[in-house]
Write a protein that holds these residues in place. Structure first.
Motif, PDB file in Angstrom:
ATOM      1  N   SER A  65       9.893  -7.882  10.917  1.00 17.54           N
ATOM      2  CA  SER A  65       9.982  -6.788  11.903  1.00 17.54           C
ATOM      3  C   SER A  65       9.736  -5.428  11.254  1.00 17.54           C
ATOM      4  N   GLY A  66       8.876  -5.416  10.234  1.00 21.57           N
ATOM      5  CA  GLY A  66       8.508  -4.161   9.583  1.00 21.57           C
ATOM      6  C   GLY A  66       9.539  -3.614   8.626  1.00 21.57           C
ATOM      7  N   ALA A  67      10.588  -4.399   8.311  1.00 22.76           N
ATOM      8  CA  ALA A  67      11.651  -3.911   7.422  1.00 22.76           C
ATOM      9  C   ALA A  67      11.122  -3.718   6.002  1.00 22.76           C
ATOM     10  N   PRO A  68      11.488  -2.616   5.348  1.00 23.81           N
ATOM     11  CA  PRO A  68      11.030  -2.393   3.962  1.00 23.81           C
ATOM     12  C   PRO A  68      11.797  -3.271   2.977  1.00 23.81           C
ATOM     13  N   ILE A  69      11.300  -3.334   1.758  1.00 20.61           N
ATOM     14  CA  ILE A  69      11.971  -4.041   0.669  1.00 20.61           C
ATOM     15  C   ILE A  69      12.342  -3.028  -0.405  1.00 20.61           C
ATOM     16  N   ASP A  70      13.631  -2.916  -0.686  1.00 20.69           N
ATOM     17  CA  ASP A  70      14.130  -1.950  -1.684  1.00 20.69           C
ATOM     18  C   ASP A  70      13.662  -0.529  -1.371  1.00 20.69           C
ATOM     19  N   GLY A  71      13.575  -0.216  -0.076  1.00 15.95           N
ATOM     20  CA  GLY A  71      13.143   1.110   0.341  1.00 15.95           C
ATOM     21  C   GLY A  71      11.645   1.328   0.269  1.00 15.95           C
ATOM     22  N   ILE A  72      10.905   0.296  -0.052  1.00 13.45           N
ATOM     23  CA  ILE A  72       9.441   0.388  -0.174  1.00 13.45           C
ATOM     24  C   ILE A  72       8.811  -0.205   1.087  1.00 13.45           C
ATOM     25  N   PRO A  73       7.877   0.498   1.724  1.00 11.85           N
ATOM     26  CA  PRO A  73       7.211  -0.084   2.902  1.00 11.85           C
ATOM     27  C   PRO A  73       6.642  -1.458   2.569  1.00 11.85           C
ATOM     28  N   TYR A  74       6.858  -2.408   3.478  1.00 10.14           N
ATOM     29  CA  TYR A  74       6.465  -3.788   3.165  1.00 10.14           C
ATOM     30  C   TYR A  74       4.969  -3.904   2.909  1.00 10.14           C
ATOM     31  N   VAL A  75       4.149  -3.129   3.611  1.00 10.49           N
ATOM     32  CA  VAL A  75       2.708  -3.232   3.421  1.00 10.49           C
ATOM     33  C   VAL A  75       2.321  -2.832   1.996  1.00 10.49           C
ATOM     34  N   VAL A  76       3.041  -1.855   1.428  1.00 13.49           N
ATOM     35  CA  VAL A  76       2.776  -1.442   0.041  1.00 13.49           C
ATOM     36  C   VAL A  76       3.258  -2.523  -0.920  1.00 13.49           C
ATOM     37  N   TRP A  77       4.484  -3.021  -0.686  1.00 17.81           N
ATOM     38  CA  TRP A  77       5.053  -4.063  -1.531  1.00 17.81           C
ATOM     39  C   TRP A  77       4.169  -5.305  -1.515  1.00 17.81           C
ATOM     40  N   LEU A  78       3.703  -5.678  -0.321  1.00 19.70           N
ATOM     41  CA  LEU A  78       2.840  -6.850  -0.184  1.00 19.70           C
ATOM     42  C   LEU A  78       1.502  -6.645  -0.886  1.00 19.70           C
ATOM     43  N   THR A  79       0.894  -5.494  -0.698  1.00 17.76           N
ATOM     44  CA  THR A  79      -0.433  -5.223  -1.271  1.00 17.76           C
ATOM     45  C   THR A  79      -0.403  -5.243  -2.793  1.00 17.76           C
ATOM     46  N   CYS A  80       0.671  -4.720  -3.386  1.00 15.58           N
ATOM     47  CA  CYS A  80       0.771  -4.681  -4.850  1.00 15.58           C
ATOM     48  C   CYS A  80       0.943  -6.073  -5.446  1.00 15.58           C
ATOM     49  N   GLY A  81       1.371  -7.040  -4.649  1.00 12.91           N
ATOM     50  CA  GLY A  81       1.456  -8.412  -5.127  1.00 12.91           C
ATOM     51  C   GLY A  81       0.258  -9.248  -4.720  1.00 12.91           C
ATOM     52  N   LEU A  82      -0.275  -8.953  -3.532  1.00  8.81           N
ATOM     53  CA  LEU A  82      -1.395  -9.748  -3.017  1.00  8.81           C
ATOM     54  C   LEU A  82      -2.703  -9.422  -3.739  1.00  8.81           C
ATOM     55  N   MET A 135      -5.883  -1.237  -2.621  1.00  5.92           N
ATOM     56  CA  MET A 135      -4.464  -1.146  -2.964  1.00  5.92           C
ATOM     57  C   MET A 135      -4.054   0.295  -3.234  1.00  5.92           C
ATOM     58  N   VAL A 136      -4.880   1.026  -3.972  1.00  8.53           N
ATOM     59  CA  VAL A 136      -4.569   2.415  -4.289  1.00  8.53           C
ATOM     60  C   VAL A 136      -4.534   3.267  -3.025  1.00  8.53           C
ATOM     61  N   ILE A 137      -5.479   3.019  -2.111  1.00  7.27           N
ATOM     62  CA  ILE A 137      -5.511   3.781  -0.852  1.00  7.27           C
ATOM     63  C   ILE A 137      -4.235   3.546  -0.049  1.00  7.27           C
ATOM     64  N   ILE A 138      -3.823   2.288   0.097  1.00  7.97           N
ATOM     65  CA  ILE A 138      -2.606   1.960   0.847  1.00  7.97           C
ATOM     66  C   ILE A 138      -1.379   2.531   0.137  1.00  7.97           C
ATOM     67  N   TYR A 139      -1.372   2.456  -1.173  1.00  8.01           N
ATOM     68  CA  TYR A 139      -0.260   2.952  -1.997  1.00  8.01           C
ATOM     69  C   TYR A 139      -0.063   4.453  -1.785  1.00  8.01           C
ATOM     70  N   LEU A 140      -1.135   5.218  -1.877  1.00  6.27           N
ATOM     71  CA  LEU A 140      -1.045   6.667  -1.742  1.00  6.27           C
ATOM     72  C   LEU A 140      -0.846   7.094  -0.294  1.00  6.27           C
ATOM     73  N   ALA A 141      -1.455   6.367   0.643  1.00  2.00           N
ATOM     74  CA  ALA A 141      -1.343   6.720   2.062  1.00  2.00           C
ATOM     75  C   ALA A 141       0.080   6.580   2.572  1.00  2.00           C
ATOM     76  N   ASN A 142       0.898   5.751   1.917  1.00  2.00           N
ATOM     77  CA  ASN A 142       2.290   5.564   2.325  1.00  2.00           C
ATOM     78  C   ASN A 142       3.259   6.450   1.543  1.00  2.00           C
ATOM     79  N   GLY A 143       2.724   7.433   0.861  1.00  2.00           N
ATOM     80  CA  GLY A 143       3.562   8.418   0.188  1.00  2.00           C
ATOM     81  C   GLY A 143       4.089   8.007  -1.164  1.00  2.00           C
ATOM     82  N   CYS A 144       3.564   6.937  -1.738  1.00  3.33           N
ATOM     83  CA  CYS A 144       4.018   6.512  -3.066  1.00  3.33           C
ATOM     84  C   CYS A 144       3.352   7.366  -4.141  1.00  3.33           C
ATOM     85  N   VAL A 145       4.141   7.767  -5.104  1.00  2.00           N
ATOM     86  CA  VAL A 145       3.632   8.607  -6.199  1.00  2.00           C
ATOM     87  C   VAL A 145       3.779   7.832  -7.507  1.00  2.00           C
TER      88      VAL A 145
END
Length: 272
Positions: A65-82, A135-145
């Protein structure tokens, strides 16, 4: 034993003295992969985008249901592993079939057989640059630094190249011995996707056997490394035990690969 070490030295020399031929084979395969498509290289970006989107909808929206993991948006968490998983999956499958698919060329050209699977791995790695860009685009677009620990990704990319190269040397020889190994490898990779923490987060509730397996699992090691360096600000040097296990395993697999490649080189025409 003496003959084995001679084979080991021969394979190592073949690789070390033919790096330019490996890169040439990789570049040729990379260009060949998109020449028959109307959209050409655009598919190298569209394909991972569709895959990541599908996994996010199923696991991120449907199950979590879109819940983050450890405060990280799931789409970012998923992309960094996928992203590393897609790279490794394609490289293992193509690398296993690399010598068989180029068997005719090997009978006509004086090319060491060990160069072919390595060229295939590098070709897949070149294609994976598109995945990394996404991955970098999704990472930065979600506010990750990113912090300085993000540089550890280059270490895990190097680890991935070593693992995939050694793995392809073994699997390509097995496929030449029996084509059934190609189907078996594909089935194993489908299984590995689910038992490797690509879309799920390892927790204390998982069985001890699975924890131990993933501690020794090179796929899990690289996926975990991408996430630790990019999302959890953990330097790769902090995983001392895992690093030692991984490199000991690579040495063992390289020794096995030398034996397999030696036997295949001598009996190539018989396997064909």
């Amino acid at each position: 034993m003496r003959r084995y070490f001679q084979s080991l030295g021969q394979m190592t020399r073949d690789i070390a003295t033919n790096l330019s031929r490996i890169f040439a084979l990789a570049f040729f395969d990379y260009q060949l992969g998109s020449k028959d498509y109307f959209l050409g290289s655009a598919w190298k970006l569209l394909s991972p985008f569709i895959q990541i989107g599908a996994y996010w909808l199923v696991f991120g929206i449907g199950l979590r249901s879109g819940a983050p993991i450890d405060g990280i948006p799931y789409v970012v968490w998923l992309t960094c592993g996928l992203t590393p998983w897609l790279w490794m999956n394609v490289s293992v499958v193509r690398g296993a079939n690399s010598i068989y698919s180029k068997a005719t060329m090997l009978t006509r050209a004086n090319i060491p057989t060990c160069l072919i699977p390595l060229g295939s791995v590098w070709s897949c790695s070149m294609e994976n640059l598109w995945n990394v860009a996404l991955m970098v685009i999704i990472y930065l677009a979600n506010g990750c630094v990113p912090t300085w620990t993000a540089l550890g990704v280059f270490y895990y990319i190097f680890c991935g190249l070593v693992f995939l190269s050694v793995c392809s040397l073994i699997t390509s020889a097995l496929v030449m011995v029996a084509r059934d190994f190609n189907k078996l490898i594909q089935a194993v990779m489908r299984l590995m996707f689910f038992i490797t923490p690509v879309f799920w987060r390892p927790g204390d509730s998982i069985p001890l056997a699975l924890k131990i397996f993933n501690l020794c699992n090179p796929f899990a090691y690289i996926v975990r490394g991408f996430r630790n360096t990019l999302l959890y600000n953990t330097p790769f040097t902090a995983a001392g035990t895992e690093n030692a296990i991984f490199w000991c395993l690579m040495v063992l697999l390289y020794l096995i690969a030398a034996s397999f490649q030696s036997k295949m080189r001598k009996n190539l025409l018989d396997y064909l």
